[in-house]
Scaffold this active site. Structure first.
Site, mmCIF file in Angstrom:
data_model
loop_
_atom_site.group_PDB
_atom_site.id
_atom_site.type_symbol
_atom_site.label_atom_id
_atom_site.label_comp_id
_atom_site.label_asym_id
_atom_site.label_seq_id
_atom_site.Cartn_x
_atom_site.Cartn_y
_atom_site.Cartn_z
ATOM 1 N N LYS A 52 0.797 -1.228 0.000
ATOM 2 C CA LYS A 52 0.000 0.000 0.000
ATOM 3 C C LYS A 52 0.832 1.282 0.000
ATOM 4 C CE LYS A 52 -3.700 -0.238 -0.361
ATOM 5 N NZ LYS A 52 -4.795 -0.648 -1.284
ATOM 6 N N SER A 273 -3.030 -12.514 3.819
ATOM 7 C CA SER A 273 -3.471 -12.329 2.426
ATOM 8 C C SER A 273 -2.438 -12.895 1.453
ATOM 9 C CB SER A 273 -3.774 -10.851 2.126
ATOM 10 O OG SER A 273 -2.601 -10.121 1.888
HETATM 11 N N1 PMP Z 1 -3.429 -7.667 1.397
HETATM 12 C C1 PMP Z 1 -3.214 -6.771 2.347
HETATM 13 C C2 PMP Z 1 -2.478 -7.198 3.583
HETATM 14 C C3 PMP Z 1 -3.697 -5.464 2.203
HETATM 15 O O1 PMP Z 1 -3.484 -4.561 3.168
HETATM 16 C C4 PMP Z 1 -4.409 -5.115 1.025
HETATM 17 C C5 PMP Z 1 -4.957 -3.730 0.876
HETATM 18 N N2 PMP Z 1 -6.268 -3.605 1.371
HETATM 19 C C6 PMP Z 1 -4.620 -6.089 0.054
HETATM 20 C C7 PMP Z 1 -4.099 -7.361 0.276
HETATM 21 C C8 PMP Z 1 -5.387 -5.820 -1.211
HETATM 22 O O2 PMP Z 1 -4.780 -4.875 -2.051
HETATM 23 P P1 PMP Z 1 -5.666 -3.892 -2.939
HETATM 24 O O3 PMP Z 1 -6.271 -2.880 -2.019
HETATM 25 O O4 PMP Z 1 -4.723 -3.283 -3.902
HETATM 26 O O5 PMP Z 1 -6.734 -4.704 -3.600
#
Ligand code: PMP
Length: 312
Positions: A52, A273
């Protein structure tokens, strides 16, 4: 990377460290999908510890460029954590106040990091999830629009553009244009949309296909911090479900298991994630005889150390 926040004549700022992350080859997991190369972008190597940093820097630079972010304004947004950390870090480095709406159940590590950077935190009901934080930020902004710069990461094109200009371009360069499949989780969807669009354009220019696979939690109540279950969430304005060739659902336990294996088998301490991304990438890779599958590991495991899943 990225241009426009604070140009220093000499020396490096923390903002200059954003992007150009390594592309790691996951050789142990390649044993599960013979003939296929498997890679992950090490996004926790960004200075704020997550993917991010890229969109936060891009949205701040775009806000400065159009005059929406000035020295008098406070940057306000809703964030489950990593975008907030990125805003807080860049705000501290560049002299902007930062105010963040987030559910009270965000991990203690994240709250401490945000406080360390000097951000002001507005807590929302954990039962309302990240959507509750979004609604609070919208309300605060509606009440005093002159006080705030509200980047609204869910509806800001500078979010996905950071990945189009940065992450996607880097993946093409780092695979010498050989990438055949891209797999990424959906939160704001900025990563998937930006990288996906870049790879699709590149593939079309070259006259060969690339397969884009999005990843979501398999149920509304999940432990995959940063990811959204789109059917039951406020759908981000920047999300276009038409871009994906396939959409995979991963369970929380499956992701946790992948996280533990990444630590023990590859020496990579990453967040939940990333486990979901890996589980989905392996599923995609197992359906191919050959190819180059690339996914994204969004953040590191340190912020999740107080969670129980490491022991199981
Ligand atoms: N994984 C993590 C740990 C995140 O903080 C985020 C951001 N919300 C994402 C995945 C997903 O990324 P994006 O917002 O670009 O879809």
């Amino acid at each position: 990377m990225p241009q426009g926040i604070q140009q220093q004549e000499r020396g490096t700022s923390v903002v200059d460290l954003i992007g150009n992350t390594p592309l790691l080859r996951l050789r142990r997991f390649e044993q599960l999908c013979p003939g296929v190369e498997l890679y992950a972008k090490a996004e926790w190597q960004n200075p704020g510890g997550s993917v991010k940093d890229r969109p936060a820097a891009s949205m701040i630079a775009a806000g400065i460029a159009r005059g929406a972010l000035t020295a008098e304004k406070t940057l306000l947004d809703a964030t489950s954590g990593n975008t907030g950390i990125a805003y807080a870090m860049i705000g501290a480095a560049s002299g902007y106040r930062v105010k963040l709406c987030m559910p009270t159940n965000a991990t203690p590590e994240r709250k401490t990091i945000l406080q360390a950077y000097g951000a002001e935190l507005v807590y929302t009901d954990p039962m309302d999830g990240s959507d509750g934080a979004i609604l609070r930020a919208r309300r605060l902004y509606a009440e005093s629009p002159d006080e705030y710069f509200y980047p609204d990461q869910y509806n800001n094109d500078a979010n996905w553009r950071a990945h189009y200009d940065g992450t996607g371009k880097e993946i093409i360069e780092q695979t010498d244009g050989r990438v055949t499949h891209f797999v990424a989780g959906l939160g704001t969807s900025g990563t998937f949309m930006g990288v996906g669009r870049r790879l699709r354009e590149f593939a079309e220019e070259r006259g060969r296909p690339v397969t884009l696979v999005s990843v979501q939690p398999d149920s509304p109540l999940h432990g995959l911090e940063g990811l959204k279950h789109m059917e039951t969430a406020i759908v981000p304005g920047i999300y276009d479900e038409e871009l994906a060739d396939a959409d995979l659902r991963i369970g929380t336990e499956q992701a946790y298991q992948a996280v533990r294996r990444l630590a023990t088998d590859e020496g990579l301490l990453v967040g939940p994630s990333s486990g979901a991304a890996l589980a989905a990438a392996v599923t995609v890779a197992q359906q191919q005889r050959e190819g180059v599958v690339v996914t994204i590991f969004c953040d590191g495991g340190e912020k999740y150390l107080t969670q129980r899943f490491w022991d199981e």
